[in-house]
Scaffold this active site. Structure first.
Site, mmCIF file in Angstrom:
data_model
loop_
_atom_site.group_PDB
_atom_site.id
_atom_site.type_symbol
_atom_site.label_atom_id
_atom_site.label_comp_id
_atom_site.label_asym_id
_atom_site.label_seq_id
_atom_site.Cartn_x
_atom_site.Cartn_y
_atom_site.Cartn_z
ATOM 1 N N SER A 85 -18.393 57.058 -78.620
ATOM 2 C CA SER A 85 -19.777 56.655 -78.119
ATOM 3 C C SER A 85 -20.080 55.767 -79.170
ATOM 4 O O SER A 85 -19.231 55.825 -80.406
ATOM 5 C CB SER A 85 -20.308 58.177 -77.714
ATOM 6 O OG SER A 85 -20.322 59.087 -79.521
ATOM 7 N N GLU A 116 -24.863 42.536 -77.065
ATOM 8 C CA GLU A 116 -24.503 42.303 -75.382
ATOM 9 C C GLU A 116 -25.658 43.656 -74.664
ATOM 10 O O GLU A 116 -26.185 44.205 -75.109
ATOM 11 C CB GLU A 116 -23.091 43.284 -75.290
ATOM 12 C CG GLU A 116 -22.026 42.832 -75.810
ATOM 13 C CD GLU A 116 -20.466 43.177 -75.570
ATOM 14 O OE1 GLU A 116 -20.334 44.179 -75.210
ATOM 15 O OE2 GLU A 116 -20.244 42.806 -76.628
ATOM 16 N N LYS A 118 -26.309 46.819 -72.826
ATOM 17 C CA LYS A 118 -25.644 48.153 -72.736
ATOM 18 C C LYS A 118 -26.055 48.260 -71.285
ATOM 19 O O LYS A 118 -27.123 49.331 -70.711
ATOM 20 C CB LYS A 118 -26.503 48.346 -73.872
ATOM 21 C CG LYS A 118 -25.835 50.330 -73.396
ATOM 22 C CD LYS A 118 -27.129 51.347 -74.745
ATOM 23 C CE LYS A 118 -25.272 52.448 -74.619
ATOM 24 N NZ LYS A 118 -25.991 53.720 -73.152
ATOM 25 N N ARG A 139 -14.093 58.430 -68.679
ATOM 26 C CA ARG A 139 -14.419 58.522 -69.850
ATOM 27 C C ARG A 139 -14.151 60.175 -70.389
ATOM 28 O O ARG A 139 -13.033 60.307 -71.394
ATOM 29 C CB ARG A 139 -15.573 58.205 -70.706
ATOM 30 C CG ARG A 139 -15.720 58.270 -71.772
ATOM 31 C CD ARG A 139 -17.195 57.647 -72.850
ATOM 32 N NE ARG A 139 -17.363 58.003 -73.838
ATOM 33 C CZ ARG A 139 -17.917 59.089 -74.986
ATOM 34 N NH1 ARG A 139 -18.453 60.327 -73.969
ATOM 35 N NH2 ARG A 139 -18.251 59.494 -75.512
ATOM 36 N N GLU A 176 -17.790 49.254 -68.156
ATOM 37 C CA GLU A 176 -17.932 49.470 -67.635
ATOM 38 C C GLU A 176 -18.254 49.848 -65.502
ATOM 39 O O GLU A 176 -18.283 48.182 -65.122
ATOM 40 C CB GLU A 176 -19.786 49.777 -67.819
ATOM 41 C CG GLU A 176 -20.819 50.449 -67.635
ATOM 42 C CD GLU A 176 -20.991 51.849 -68.984
ATOM 43 O OE1 GLU A 176 -20.218 51.787 -69.888
ATOM 44 O OE2 GLU A 176 -21.894 52.319 -68.396
ATOM 45 N N LYS A 318 -31.425 50.949 -77.476
ATOM 46 C CA LYS A 318 -32.270 51.621 -75.996
ATOM 47 C C LYS A 318 -33.753 51.160 -75.839
ATOM 48 O O LYS A 318 -34.235 51.192 -76.989
ATOM 49 C CB LYS A 318 -32.473 53.310 -76.164
ATOM 50 C CG LYS A 318 -30.434 53.390 -76.599
ATOM 51 C CD LYS A 318 -29.403 53.671 -75.531
ATOM 52 C CE LYS A 318 -30.138 54.699 -74.539
ATOM 53 N NZ LYS A 318 -29.400 55.735 -74.320
ATOM 54 N N CYS A 436 -65.453 52.172 -43.389
ATOM 55 C CA CYS A 436 -64.950 52.745 -44.276
ATOM 56 C C CYS A 436 -64.943 52.084 -45.962
ATOM 57 O O CYS A 436 -64.522 51.235 -46.260
ATOM 58 C CB CYS A 436 -63.086 53.206 -44.442
ATOM 59 S SG CYS A 436 -62.193 53.614 -45.335
HETATM 60 S S1 IVH Z 1 -19.154 49.738 -76.383
HETATM 61 C C1 IVH Z 1 -17.007 51.614 -79.802
HETATM 62 N N1 IVH Z 1 -20.317 48.106 -75.759
HETATM 63 O O1 IVH Z 1 -22.325 53.270 -73.710
HETATM 64 C C2 IVH Z 1 -17.555 51.905 -78.814
HETATM 65 N N2 IVH Z 1 -20.217 50.568 -74.883
HETATM 66 O O2 IVH Z 1 -22.914 55.694 -76.417
HETATM 67 C C3 IVH Z 1 -16.769 52.081 -77.496
HETATM 68 N N3 IVH Z 1 -21.821 50.679 -72.813
HETATM 69 O O3 IVH Z 1 -19.486 55.159 -72.749
HETATM 70 C C4 IVH Z 1 -18.345 51.456 -76.763
HETATM 71 N N4 IVH Z 1 -22.321 49.114 -72.356
HETATM 72 O O4 IVH Z 1 -20.026 53.741 -71.352
HETATM 73 C C5 IVH Z 1 -19.785 49.371 -75.379
HETATM 74 N N5 IVH Z 1 -21.897 46.606 -73.753
HETATM 75 C C6 IVH Z 1 -20.970 47.746 -74.232
HETATM 76 C C7 IVH Z 1 -21.621 48.802 -73.165
HETATM 77 C C8 IVH Z 1 -21.359 50.596 -73.587
HETATM 78 C C9 IVH Z 1 -22.314 50.512 -72.269
HETATM 79 C C10 IVH Z 1 -22.297 52.481 -72.897
HETATM 80 C C11 IVH Z 1 -20.216 52.823 -72.349
HETATM 81 C C12 IVH Z 1 -20.512 54.121 -73.267
HETATM 82 C C13 IVH Z 1 -21.072 54.178 -74.418
HETATM 83 C C14 IVH Z 1 -21.772 54.443 -75.746
#
Ligand code: IVH
Length: 675
Positions: A85, A116, A118, A139, A176, A318, A436
């Site tokens: 994570s 990138e 998220k 996962r 994802e 975030k 009204c």
């Molecule tokens: S890298 C070692 N890149 O975020 C790091 N994760 O909290 C591996 N996620 O469960 C993750 N966008 O599903 C990475 N551009 C991105 C991402 C991403 C979404 C999610 C992923 C993971 C969670 C990590």
């Protein structure tokens, strides 16, 4: 049939390559190279040959995305390299601290990062053996996930086999699964049409679709995949140096990756990227919940290593959550400018989407009923960008005892007039019309408009000031207003005040059709007003009429007739009309004459339903035109519907029409029909 198996093999190979290539252009690059019909032709050709030679079917064939029967349960798959994570940051100071730790850990002044979006979806791992997709898993706990291979195979943007040269013996691709916002809206529309459960957001929809034991169901859900990294790689060409090389490698291997990936240097650039993506957020085709910063050099990543389950070299920054939980303190009903009654939840203040939200729309009676939102409930509230916050769903487990279903009022909460909901409409409306207060401004603006009473100079801004200062409440008050009241208003010179008073005076001499139109009766546009004036010749006769009589006027159907009768049944409206007449508003009257029924046309006697936004006319215009030719416009699609007119972003009526096989018209075809 070709008996030479080797030749058939070649032909199959060629077809599969062509189709896979077209798939890639369509689903990954979003840039189709052939028309759908050509694609379908190739696909059918492949299916036919495979049917004739079942022994030549391979799992990588594009025909085999959905093949297998439903599962009883998912089995477990161990990831070759654990799925970790990410550490989270909400504040800039946390990002600063992250960058500092990284710089200190590496003993460098500035760090290059791959940045990138998220994705707000579900992490999966795809395992390719010698270039062929063997397994795909969730996962799970990071070490072991569920085997959802069959479901992942149905996602068209996931390659079933890799075409690059020198593919690794083993390759884990991480990414994802999500549902695009557009696909989510369509799915919910289909669910509504089928009276099935709707999903609260794209993430839930994606999760629900991936968790299906029957891959055939998943296949109907239009899921998408975006790759953002790799796990174990054995043999073959592999990216060596940087995360950005990994991404380039994934692109070259035909995996979809986010268009918004960049490489930047230093803390400031991270924050700039965060804000850039933040402003783009609502326009992106998918939901994201932040951005991810990754140290770009793989050697530096290795040097930094891991703490617990998260890498030291990456951070998720975030965005403020767009969903939050809170309590419904009360449910009020607001009256909009057109009299539409909108139920609104008064909430215990909650921070969501970057602001504190205290109200959220509940849309209409059907929506309240569907979500069963009650006073005292704990609910999930959604707020995205500038969109009005809405209640998404109720947390039933937290419902207090003895709550009651909410019932929409039968009276307008502002003026007390009856609230009615016409057949086929989703909203109830106040019938208070001109009386009204909630509708006063709009009614006065309409009353004064060019095609109605044509009062020059009485613009929206002025009307607002007049109503806000309690100088004018109804159109009748306009004729009682003196110079003193007007010049007291901000920014209004004597001269323009005098001009406006003169224009008001001048408007007293009008025509019956204009006056009827000016009243702003729902569903009565200019054409209908003209017909009514011609048919009745006198306002009193119109006011005393009954539905049956109104239906004799050629372009008037039951809905319009009902609106007219409702309008004049409201004592307040009659009072305003009386005052207008006393002020000297007048017109020529005559005997009235029956209007010959419109000639038989393609439209007469036919039933229409309108859905979506039309571009050249609004729905009221379209309705008026259809009715003028003796057609009927109803609110819901049934077997009796002849035509469904579909504009942009159509509702569930469109799906229903498709299901029932009813003729669909676009705006252009409707125009042709009307001619
Ligand atoms: S890298 C070692 N890149 O975020 C790091 N994760 O909290 C591996 N996620 O469960 C993750 N966008 O599903 C990475 N551009 C991105 C991402 C991403 C979404 C999610 C992923 C993971 C969670 C990590």
């Amino acid at each position: 049939m070709n008996n030479n198996i080797a030749l058939v093999q070649l032909q199959l190979q060629k077809l599969r390559q062509q189709i896979t290539q077209h798939n890639y252009h369509y689903y990954v690059l979003d840039n189709p190279t052939v028309p759908d019909a050509e694609y379908d032709r190739l696909f059918r050709e492949l299916q036919q040959i495979e049917q004739d030679y079942p022994q030549l079917v391979t799992p990588e064939s594009p025909t085999q995305r959905v093949g297998a029967a439903p599962l009883k349960a998912f089995s477990q798959i161990m990831h070759q390299i654990p799925m970790l994570s990410l550490g989270n940051a909400f504040e800039e100071t946390e990002v600063e601290a992250f960058d500092r730790r990284v710089r200190e850990g590496l003993s460098v002044d500035a760090v290059e990062y791959a940045v990138e979006p998220k994705f707000d979806g579900l992490a999966v791992s795809l395992c390719y053996e010698y270039g062929i997709l063997k397994t795909g898993a969730t996962r799970g706990d990071g070490n072991t996930g569920e085997d959802i291979t069959l479901n992942l195979r149905t996602i068209n943007s996931i390659p079933l086999y890799l075409t690059a040269e020198n593919v690794p013996a083993l390759l884990e691709v991480r990414g994802e699964v999500l549902m695009l916002k557009a696909d989510f809206l369509k799915l919910n529309q289909r669910q509504r049409a089928k009276d099935e459960k709707q999903f609260a957001n794209p993430r839930n929809a994606a999760a629900g679709s991936l968790r299906q034991l029957d891959p055939a169901v998943t296949a109907t859900r239009n899921l998408s995949f975006f790759a953002y990294g790799i796990g174990r790689v054995e043999g073959g060409n592999r990216p060596q140096n940087k995360h950005s090389d990994v991404m380039a490698y994934l692109v070259a291997s035909h995996f979809p990756v986010a268009k918004e990936c960049q490489v930047v240097t230093g803390l400031q650039a991270l924050l700039t990227y965060y804000h850039e993506i933040g402003t783009l957020r609502d326009d992106l085709p998918y939901d994201i919940d932040g951005v991810v910063y990754k140290v770009n050099a793989l050697s530096q990543q290795e040097k930094l290593g891991f703490v617990a389950r998260a890498p030291r070299f990456a951070l998720a920054h975030k965005f403020p959550a767009q969903e939050a939980m809170t309590k419904v303190l009360d449910i009020d009903v607001q009256v909009g400018r057109t009299g539409a009654l909108t139920p609104v939840a008064r909430l215990e203040p909650v921070f969501v989407g970057g602001v504190t939200v205290t109200n959220a729309t509940l849309h209409n009676a059907d929506e309240i009923k569907r979500k069963d939102v009650r006073i005292g409930d704990t609910v999930i509230v959604h707020r995205a960008g500038d969109v009005i916050p809405e209640v998404v769903s109720v947390v039933l487990a937290q419902r207090p005892a003895q709550t009651q279903s909410f019932v929409m009022p039968v009276q307008c909460p502002v003026c007390g007039a009856r609230a009615i909901r016409l057949e086929g409409e989703t909203v109830a409306r106040c019938t208070g019309g001109l009386f009204c207060p909630a509708q006063q401004k709009q009614a006065i603006i309409h009353f004064a408009s060019r095609r109605a009473m044509d009062i020059e100079g009485l613009g929206d801004k002025l009307v607002e000031q007049l109503v806000d200062n309690a100088i004018v409440r109804t159109p009748a008050d306009l004729y009682k207003m003196g110079l003193a009241a007007l010049v007291n208003l901000e920014r209004l010179a004597d001269k323009s005040a005098n001009n406006i008073l003169a224009a008001i005076e001048q408007s007293k001499q009008t025509a019956l059709a204009r006056f009827i139109y000016a009243l702003g009766i729902r569903n009565v546009g200019e054409t209908t007003a003209k017909s009514l004036a011609q048919y009745y010749g006198s306002l009193d006769r119109l006011m005393d009429t009954a539905i049956e009589d109104l239906l004799l006027v050629p372009d008037i159907g039951p809905i319009v007739a009902q609106s007219i009768v409702d309008f004049f049944a409201e004592p307040h409206n009659c009072e305003v009309i009386e005052q207008l007449r006393l002020s000297g508003v007048c017109w020529q009257e005559h005997e009235g004459k029956p209007i010959p029924a419109a000639a038989e046309t393609a439209v007469s006697g036919k039933t229409f339903v309108l859905t979506g936004t039309l571009s050249n006319m609004n729905r009221d215009d379209a309705k008026e035109k259809i009715e003028a030719q003796g057609g009927k416009v109803t609110g819901s699609v049934s077997k009796k519907t002849d035509y469904v007119v579909v504009g942009a972003d159509p509702g569930s009526k469109y799906d229903k029409a498709l299901n029932l096989g009813i003729t669909i018209l676009d705006e252009e075809k409707l125009q042709v029909l009307l001619q």
